[in-house]
Each structure stands twice: as structure tokens, then as C-alpha cells.
Scaffold this motif. Structure first.
Motif, PDB file in Angstrom:
ATOM      1  N   ALA A  66       3.207  -0.082  10.748  1.00  0.00           N
ATOM      2  CA  ALA A  66       1.936   0.140  10.051  1.00  0.00           C
ATOM      3  C   ALA A  66       1.937   1.485   9.326  1.00  0.00           C
ATOM      4  CB  ALA A  66       0.776   0.071  11.039  1.00  0.00           C
ATOM      5  N   LEU A  67       2.479   2.503   9.968  1.00  0.00           N
ATOM      6  CA  LEU A  67       2.571   3.808   9.331  1.00  0.00           C
ATOM      7  C   LEU A  67       3.521   3.765   8.129  1.00  0.00           C
ATOM      8  CD1 LEU A  67       2.703   6.120  12.467  1.00  0.00           C
ATOM      9  CD2 LEU A  67       0.842   5.955  10.808  1.00  0.00           C
ATOM     10  N   ARG A  68       4.639   3.077   8.283  1.00  0.00           N
ATOM     11  CA  ARG A  68       5.600   2.959   7.180  1.00  0.00           C
ATOM     12  C   ARG A  68       4.971   2.254   5.987  1.00  0.00           C
ATOM     13  NH1 ARG A  68      10.441   3.997   6.548  1.00  0.00           N
ATOM     14  NH2 ARG A  68      10.935   4.258   8.750  1.00  0.00           N
ATOM     15  N   GLU A  69       4.214   1.191   6.236  1.00  0.00           N
ATOM     16  CA  GLU A  69       3.537   0.465   5.157  1.00  0.00           C
ATOM     17  C   GLU A  69       2.562   1.384   4.418  1.00  0.00           C
ATOM     18  OE1 GLU A  69       0.436  -3.229   4.870  1.00  0.00           O
ATOM     19  OE2 GLU A  69       2.057  -3.385   6.336  1.00  0.00           O
ATOM     20  N   THR A  70       1.836   2.193   5.165  1.00  0.00           N
ATOM     21  CA  THR A  70       0.901   3.140   4.557  1.00  0.00           C
ATOM     22  C   THR A  70       1.637   4.173   3.711  1.00  0.00           C
ATOM     23  OG1 THR A  70      -0.649   2.854   6.381  1.00  0.00           O
ATOM     24  CG2 THR A  70      -0.890   4.845   5.053  1.00  0.00           C
ATOM     25  N   VAL A  71       2.743   4.687   4.238  1.00  0.00           N
ATOM     26  CA  VAL A  71       3.521   5.682   3.497  1.00  0.00           C
ATOM     27  C   VAL A  71       4.081   5.076   2.218  1.00  0.00           C
ATOM     28  CG1 VAL A  71       5.635   7.071   3.566  1.00  0.00           C
ATOM     29  CG2 VAL A  71       4.062   7.105   5.490  1.00  0.00           C
ATOM     30  N   ARG A  72       4.620   3.869   2.288  1.00  0.00           N
ATOM     31  CA  ARG A  72       5.158   3.217   1.084  1.00  0.00           C
ATOM     32  C   ARG A  72       4.071   3.007   0.041  1.00  0.00           C
ATOM     33  NH1 ARG A  72       9.286  -1.148   3.798  1.00  0.00           N
ATOM     34  NH2 ARG A  72      11.013   0.309   4.048  1.00  0.00           N
ATOM     35  N   ALA A  73       2.891   2.615   0.481  1.00  0.00           N
ATOM     36  CA  ALA A  73       1.783   2.421  -0.461  1.00  0.00           C
ATOM     37  C   ALA A  73       1.406   3.741  -1.132  1.00  0.00           C
ATOM     38  CB  ALA A  73       0.571   1.823   0.263  1.00  0.00           C
ATOM     39  N   GLN A  74       1.396   4.813  -0.366  1.00  0.00           N
ATOM     40  CA  GLN A  74       1.068   6.122  -0.943  1.00  0.00           C
ATOM     41  C   GLN A  74       2.145   6.581  -1.909  1.00  0.00           C
ATOM     42  OE1 GLN A  74       0.204   8.887   2.213  1.00  0.00           O
ATOM     43  NE2 GLN A  74      -1.707   7.879   2.758  1.00  0.00           N
ATOM     44  N   ALA A  76       4.097   4.628  -3.677  1.00  0.00           N
ATOM     45  CA  ALA A  76       3.969   3.800  -4.881  1.00  0.00           C
ATOM     46  C   ALA A  76       2.799   4.278  -5.740  1.00  0.00           C
ATOM     47  CB  ALA A  76       3.782   2.336  -4.488  1.00  0.00           C
ATOM     48  N   ALA A  77       1.707   4.665  -5.105  1.00  0.00           N
ATOM     49  CA  ALA A  77       0.550   5.155  -5.853  1.00  0.00           C
ATOM     50  C   ALA A  77       0.872   6.472  -6.549  1.00  0.00           C
ATOM     51  CB  ALA A  77      -0.643   5.329  -4.918  1.00  0.00           C
ATOM     52  N   ARG A  78       1.678   7.307  -5.918  1.00  0.00           N
ATOM     53  CA  ARG A  78       2.050   8.590  -6.522  1.00  0.00           C
ATOM     54  C   ARG A  78       2.947   8.395  -7.730  1.00  0.00           C
ATOM     55  NH1 ARG A  78       3.639  12.286  -1.331  1.00  0.00           N
ATOM     56  NH2 ARG A  78       1.598  12.283  -0.369  1.00  0.00           N
ATOM     57  N   SER A  79       3.874   7.445  -7.640  1.00  0.00           N
ATOM     58  CA  SER A  79       4.796   7.247  -8.751  1.00  0.00           C
ATOM     59  C   SER A  79       4.067   6.653  -9.946  1.00  0.00           C
ATOM     60  CB  SER A  79       5.968   6.360  -8.337  1.00  0.00           C
ATOM     61  OG  SER A  79       5.535   5.027  -8.125  1.00  0.00           O
ATOM     62  N   GLY A  80       2.998   5.894  -9.709  1.00  0.00           N
ATOM     63  CA  GLY A  80       2.165   5.376 -10.779  1.00  0.00           C
ATOM     64  C   GLY A  80       2.724   4.160 -11.481  1.00  0.00           C
ATOM     65  N   ASP A  81       4.047   4.001 -11.522  1.00  0.00           N
ATOM     66  CA  ASP A  81       4.600   2.869 -12.258  1.00  0.00           C
ATOM     67  C   ASP A  81       5.018   1.723 -11.346  1.00  0.00           C
ATOM     68  OD1 ASP A  81       6.800   3.931 -11.055  1.00  0.00           O
ATOM     69  OD2 ASP A  81       7.889   4.373 -12.900  1.00  0.00           O
ATOM     70  N   GLY A  82       4.903   1.904 -10.056  1.00  0.00           N
ATOM     71  CA  GLY A  82       5.257   0.849  -9.107  1.00  0.00           C
ATOM     72  C   GLY A  82       6.755   0.654  -8.970  1.00  0.00           C
ATOM     73  N   ALA A  83       7.558   1.515  -9.617  1.00  0.00           N
ATOM     74  CA  ALA A  83       9.008   1.395  -9.548  1.00  0.00           C
ATOM     75  C   ALA A  83       9.504   1.735  -8.148  1.00  0.00           C
ATOM     76  CB  ALA A  83       9.662   2.320 -10.565  1.00  0.00           C
ATOM     77  N   ILE A  84      10.581   1.097  -7.773  1.00  0.00           N
ATOM     78  CA  ILE A  84      11.195   1.353  -6.474  1.00  0.00           C
ATOM     79  C   ILE A  84      12.385   2.271  -6.702  1.00  0.00           C
ATOM     80  CG2 ILE A  84      12.361   0.316  -4.489  1.00  0.00           C
ATOM     81  CD1 ILE A  84      10.836  -2.272  -5.155  1.00  0.00           C
ATOM     82  N   ARG A  85      12.458   3.346  -5.938  1.00  0.00           N
ATOM     83  CA  ARG A  85      13.577   4.272  -6.050  1.00  0.00           C
ATOM     84  C   ARG A  85      14.850   3.603  -5.550  1.00  0.00           C
ATOM     85  NH1 ARG A  85      10.694   8.528  -2.719  1.00  0.00           N
ATOM     86  NH2 ARG A  85      12.529   8.165  -1.463  1.00  0.00           N
ATOM     87  N   VAL A  86      15.989   4.024  -6.072  1.00  0.00           N
ATOM     88  CA  VAL A  86      17.275   3.429  -5.721  1.00  0.00           C
ATOM     89  C   VAL A  86      17.516   3.477  -4.220  1.00  0.00           C
ATOM     90  CG1 VAL A  86      19.774   3.668  -5.992  1.00  0.00           C
ATOM     91  CG2 VAL A  86      18.287   3.927  -7.967  1.00  0.00           C
ATOM     92  N   ASP A  87      17.165   4.587  -3.572  1.00  0.00           N
ATOM     93  CA  ASP A  87      17.418   4.695  -2.135  1.00  0.00           C
ATOM     94  C   ASP A  87      16.478   3.840  -1.297  1.00  0.00           C
ATOM     95  OD1 ASP A  87      15.252   6.335  -2.764  1.00  0.00           O
ATOM     96  OD2 ASP A  87      15.711   7.799  -1.216  1.00  0.00           O
ATOM     97  N   GLU A  88      15.492   3.204  -1.932  1.00  0.00           N
ATOM     98  CA  GLU A  88      14.566   2.325  -1.212  1.00  0.00           C
ATOM     99  C   GLU A  88      14.888   0.850  -1.417  1.00  0.00           C
ATOM    100  OE1 GLU A  88      10.847   3.576  -2.891  1.00  0.00           O
ATOM    101  OE2 GLU A  88      10.484   4.994  -1.271  1.00  0.00           O
ATOM    102  N   LEU A  89      15.896   0.538  -2.230  1.00  0.00           N
ATOM    103  CA  LEU A  89      16.225  -0.854  -2.514  1.00  0.00           C
ATOM    104  C   LEU A  89      16.747  -1.550  -1.270  1.00  0.00           C
ATOM    105  CD1 LEU A  89      17.994  -0.518  -5.959  1.00  0.00           C
ATOM    106  CD2 LEU A  89      15.696  -1.380  -5.506  1.00  0.00           C
ATOM    107  N   SER A  90      16.240  -2.744  -1.019  1.00  0.00           N
ATOM    108  CA  SER A  90      16.704  -3.558   0.103  1.00  0.00           C
ATOM    109  C   SER A  90      16.243  -4.990  -0.140  1.00  0.00           C
ATOM    110  CB  SER A  90      16.137  -3.038   1.430  1.00  0.00           C
ATOM    111  OG  SER A  90      14.768  -3.307   1.503  1.00  0.00           O
ATOM    112  N   GLY A  91      16.672  -5.852   0.731  1.00  0.00           N
ATOM    113  CA  GLY A  91      16.249  -7.243   0.633  1.00  0.00           C
ATOM    114  C   GLY A  91      14.761  -7.415   0.854  1.00  0.00           C
TER     115      GLY A  91
END
Length: 98
Positions: A66-74, A76-91
Motif C-alpha cells: 500500500a505504501l509502495r502504491e502511494t509512492v508510485r502515484a506521487q 507519477a504526479a511529480r513527473s507530470g507526463d505519466g512516463a515510467i523511468r527506465v529503472d522502474e520498467l517491469s512486467g
């Protein structure tokens, strides 16, 4: 010029007193392996804790998720474009397109 008083016994004890061992420096905290977990003490409201513990074992993993989901949402909101960073890519974040 005044002479300093000297105590031969104190001088001898100081000369032969064992030196304190020097503690090795602590490693930097950033050297943790990817995905490694760290044990912490956390104060959580009783009702929140009870909610996570209702389903039994694994409640700590559920809180972490639940904490991880919240952090990921924050993030994504900071980046503004919804792009996923290369080090976050996964299935997990594969949209199936392609």
C-alpha cells in the motif's frame, strides 16, 4: 618559570594504557541491494493496523504494498507526463501494447 608537577606513576600508567580500538566506519546506506528491506519501528493507528491484520499473515507485506502504491502515484504526479523511468520498467507496468 614554574615547574610542572609530575607524578611518575601516572605518567607510567598513561604510557602503558591500552589504546581504545577504533571502530571501523559504517558503510554508506546507499549500498543496499535492490529490493532489500530495512527493519523499522513505525507507529500506526490501531484501526489501520487491525484492517491490515484482518486477513492474517502477510499484513506487513500488505502495508508495504500500500505504501509502495502511494509512492508510485506521487512519483507519477511529480513527473507530470505519466512516463515510467527506465529503472522502474517491469512486467507489472507493461500495458500489453506492442
Amino acid at each position: 618559570m614554574a615547574r610542572r608537577p609530575s607524578d611518575p606513576r601516572a605518567a607510567a600508567e598513561a604510557a602503558f594504557k591500552p589504546a581504545r580500538p577504533v571502530a571501523p566506519p559504517l558503510p554508506p546506506r546507499s549500498t543496499a541491494a535492490p529490493g532489500a528491506r530495512e527493519q523499522v519501528t513505525l507507529r500506526i493507528d490501531s484501526d489501520v493496523l487491525e484492517l491490515f491484520q484482518e486477513d492474517g499473515a502477510g499484513w506487513q507485506d500488505r502495508i508495504n504494498a500500500a505504501l509502495r502504491e502511494t509512492v508510485r502515484a506521487q512519483l507519477a504526479a511529480r513527473s507530470g507526463d505519466g512516463a515510467i523511468r527506465v529503472d522502474e520498467l517491469s512486467g507489472e507496468n507493461d500495458d500489453g501494447a506492442g
